[in-house]
Design an enzyme around this catalytic site. Sequence first.
Site, PDB file in Angstrom:
ATOM      1  N   GLY A  69     -55.110  -7.848  18.276  1.00 30.57           N
ATOM      2  CA  GLY A  69     -53.730  -7.550  17.876  1.00 30.57           C
ATOM      3  C   GLY A  69     -52.900  -8.821  17.889  1.00 30.57           C
ATOM      4  O   GLY A  69     -53.103  -9.674  18.747  1.00 30.57           O
ATOM      5  N   ARG A 126     -59.761  -7.444  13.688  1.00 31.39           N
ATOM      6  CA  ARG A 126     -60.869  -7.081  14.568  1.00 31.39           C
ATOM      7  C   ARG A 126     -62.140  -7.277  13.752  1.00 31.39           C
ATOM      8  O   ARG A 126     -62.104  -7.262  12.518  1.00 31.39           O
ATOM      9  CB  ARG A 126     -60.695  -5.658  15.073  1.00 31.39           C
ATOM     10  CG  ARG A 126     -59.362  -5.587  15.826  1.00 31.39           C
ATOM     11  CD  ARG A 126     -59.155  -4.376  16.674  1.00 31.39           C
ATOM     12  NE  ARG A 126     -58.162  -4.682  17.695  1.00 31.39           N
ATOM     13  CZ  ARG A 126     -56.848  -4.464  17.587  1.00 31.39           C
ATOM     14  NH1 ARG A 126     -56.351  -3.924  16.498  1.00 31.39           N
ATOM     15  NH2 ARG A 126     -56.033  -4.781  18.557  1.00 31.39           N
ATOM     16  N   ASP A 136     -58.269  -9.404  25.700  1.00 28.98           N
ATOM     17  CA  ASP A 136     -59.479  -9.162  26.479  1.00 28.98           C
ATOM     18  C   ASP A 136     -60.748  -9.102  25.608  1.00 28.98           C
ATOM     19  O   ASP A 136     -61.749  -9.756  25.901  1.00 28.98           O
ATOM     20  CB  ASP A 136     -59.243  -7.832  27.216  1.00 28.98           C
ATOM     21  CG  ASP A 136     -60.423  -7.395  28.023  1.00 28.98           C
ATOM     22  OD1 ASP A 136     -60.682  -8.026  29.042  1.00 28.98           O
ATOM     23  OD2 ASP A 136     -61.097  -6.427  27.600  1.00 28.98           O
ATOM     24  N   THR A 153     -51.632 -11.646  23.687  1.00 26.89           N
ATOM     25  CA  THR A 153     -51.483 -10.191  23.582  1.00 26.89           C
ATOM     26  C   THR A 153     -50.171  -9.793  24.235  1.00 26.89           C
ATOM     27  O   THR A 153     -49.804 -10.359  25.268  1.00 26.89           O
ATOM     28  CB  THR A 153     -52.648  -9.426  24.248  1.00 26.89           C
ATOM     29  OG1 THR A 153     -52.271  -8.047  24.395  1.00 26.89           O
ATOM     30  CG2 THR A 153     -53.010  -9.957  25.620  1.00 26.89           C
ATOM     31  N   ASP A 165     -49.701  -7.043  25.650  1.00 23.52           N
ATOM     32  CA  ASP A 165     -49.958  -5.990  26.637  1.00 23.52           C
ATOM     33  C   ASP A 165     -49.899  -6.434  28.102  1.00 23.52           C
ATOM     34  O   ASP A 165     -49.755  -5.603  28.986  1.00 23.52           O
ATOM     35  CB  ASP A 165     -51.328  -5.346  26.369  1.00 23.52           C
ATOM     36  CG  ASP A 165     -51.409  -4.732  24.988  1.00 23.52           C
ATOM     37  OD1 ASP A 165     -50.353  -4.384  24.438  1.00 23.52           O
ATOM     38  OD2 ASP A 165     -52.528  -4.605  24.453  1.00 23.52           O
ATOM     39  N   ASP A 203     -52.366  -7.316  29.897  1.00 16.30           N
ATOM     40  CA  ASP A 203     -53.447  -6.582  30.561  1.00 16.30           C
ATOM     41  C   ASP A 203     -54.602  -7.484  31.005  1.00 16.30           C
ATOM     42  O   ASP A 203     -55.711  -7.012  31.235  1.00 16.30           O
ATOM     43  CB  ASP A 203     -53.969  -5.479  29.617  1.00 16.30           C
ATOM     44  CG  ASP A 203     -54.465  -6.031  28.289  1.00 16.30           C
ATOM     45  OD1 ASP A 203     -54.242  -7.240  28.010  1.00 16.30           O
ATOM     46  OD2 ASP A 203     -55.064  -5.260  27.524  1.00 16.30           O
ATOM     47  N   ARG A 236     -50.871  -0.514  25.274  1.00 16.10           N
ATOM     48  CA  ARG A 236     -52.210   0.090  25.375  1.00 16.10           C
ATOM     49  C   ARG A 236     -52.421   0.703  26.767  1.00 16.10           C
ATOM     50  O   ARG A 236     -51.614   1.496  27.184  1.00 16.10           O
ATOM     51  CB  ARG A 236     -53.287  -0.932  25.021  1.00 16.10           C
ATOM     52  CG  ARG A 236     -53.260  -1.301  23.537  1.00 16.10           C
ATOM     53  CD  ARG A 236     -54.620  -1.614  23.004  1.00 16.10           C
ATOM     54  NE  ARG A 236     -55.061  -2.929  23.435  1.00 16.10           N
ATOM     55  CZ  ARG A 236     -56.126  -3.554  22.950  1.00 16.10           C
ATOM     56  NH1 ARG A 236     -56.857  -2.980  22.021  1.00 16.10           N
ATOM     57  NH2 ARG A 236     -56.469  -4.738  23.373  1.00 16.10           N
TER      58      ARG A 236
END
Length: 348
Positions: A11, A78, A109, A131, A133, A135, A177
């Site tokens: 993303g 992707r 990730d 990202t 996120d 995360d 996410r």
Amino acid sequence: MSRIAVLTSGGDSPGMNSAVTSIARTAAYYGLSLIGIKRGYNGLLGLKDGAENDIYEMNLDTVLDLADLPGTYLRTARCAQFMDPKVREEAARNLKQLDVIGLVVIGGDGSFHGAQQLCKLGIPCIGIPGTIDNDLPYTEMTLGYDTAVNCDVEAVRAIRATSRSHDRPAVVEVMGRNCGDIALSTAEATGSEIVLVPEMPWSVEEVAERLTKLVAAGNTRATIVVAEGAYASMKPFDVYEYLRPFGKEVYHGQHMNANLLASTLKHMTHAEVRATVIGYTQRGCQPTARDCTFAFEAGNMAVVLLKSGIGNQVIGTRNNRTFHTSIDTALCETRNFKESLYNLINSL
Ligand code: ADP
């Protein structure tokens, strides 16, 4: 002339272009040329427009114009084929043919797992955590996270203003996410009264009870910030059974979402709850100064590492400083969710 390559993958996130600019400036400073790879790992395989178009030498002048642009000029995508070891071997062969001293992968990730595999095939890789996120547990912040939170804060402030005017509580869905950090920081920064995240179980009934109390106490703009992944940690609730008698158009087995949550809470609390899904503006915003400074330092560090013959590293921030660590160590770390902050927001 020695060369390095760079790609953006997964993303997109605000600040990716700033990182590429920093890589290009540092590469030029050390007399290295820079190869841009388009659309993530697809470009390494020439999957989209052919290798001659997907892999090209980046001109410093063009790159300098990118720094302030949101999105990623290199495009991102992707690449399902990259899960196949044979395909990764082909990508490694292509990189060796390009005679690069290393590859910088800007992504999340999943992209880092791809880079880790390329390292095993003899390609020195450096990861920059691109990202929104947040995360990736090894780093305090990922590139784009600060921008996404600021975008959400601006949106929630506006929603809270109109919510107050109309005495309407609000459900606001943000991205992230499986990570609740964007929701948590947004709720904290805006003074939102309820936050729902994937890391913590919650029930519709509990949220309705808290909202009822808030509204009864005069807080008619009470705001529920819900992370897009939080519906997975919701205790079982049959939306269809609950909303169908009110004439709401729901189908059997329908999953909860922001609009249905607002409708459900409206019926449970008798308050005019409205929903907003902030969506992709969070990914396409102009990067904040904080993200740009991290991009600058990370891009510079990536080139310095590769030039020094060091690969298999990822870059992050710790105690507000940019640092690097091994990709293997980074991918083994586990996340520490800020549970006490979550409890505080949901109880004050
Ligand atoms: P992000 O990097 O933002 O987490 P994805 O999880 O979609 O995004 O991963 C981006 C790409 O990274 C995937 O499309 C794939 O090409 C590659 N990738 C993801 N996981 C792996 C893996 N385990 N091994 C090799 N490549 C992977």
